[in-house]
Scaffold this motif. Sequence first.
Motif, mmCIF file in Angstrom:
data_model
loop_
_atom_site.group_PDB
_atom_site.id
_atom_site.type_symbol
_atom_site.label_atom_id
_atom_site.label_comp_id
_atom_site.label_asym_id
_atom_site.label_seq_id
_atom_site.Cartn_x
_atom_site.Cartn_y
_atom_site.Cartn_z
ATOM 1 N N SER A 1 0.797 -1.467 0.035
ATOM 2 C CA SER A 1 0.011 -0.050 0.001
ATOM 3 C C SER A 1 0.749 1.334 0.112
ATOM 4 O O SER A 1 0.615 2.130 -0.784
ATOM 5 N N VAL A 2 1.867 1.080 0.864
ATOM 6 C CA VAL A 2 2.811 2.602 0.852
ATOM 7 C C VAL A 2 3.587 2.594 -0.348
ATOM 8 O O VAL A 2 3.748 3.588 -0.883
ATOM 9 N N ARG B 1 -1.113 4.579 -0.506
ATOM 10 C CA ARG B 1 -1.716 4.566 0.785
ATOM 11 C C ARG B 1 -3.081 4.226 0.974
ATOM 12 O O ARG B 1 -3.810 4.753 1.588
#
Length: 92
Positions: free
Chosen positions: A49-50, A55
């Motif tokens: 996700s990062v 995010r």
Amino acid sequence: MADTSAPSTSAPAVRRPVSEALLNEKWDRCLSNLIIKSTLGLGFGVVFSVLLFKRRAWPALVGVGFGAGRAYEECNYSLKAAARDIKRQQQA
């Protein structure tokens, strides 16, 4: 001084049947496997996700789902194998 000749009030250990002890061990392993694999899936989801998805929350949720699903399948296989073994022992 305390009297050391007094009888002990501790209860004797309860002996469970072998099949119940086996199933308890399998369930303990299933629950720990679920926690570990879901946490690993969450960790990988957060990393992706990062790094890749700006995010967003869905990669972490997908990772948890994959980890929980894998743990469920392994638990299902383990419990079915234990049931087969117990049935064979009872037939013998």
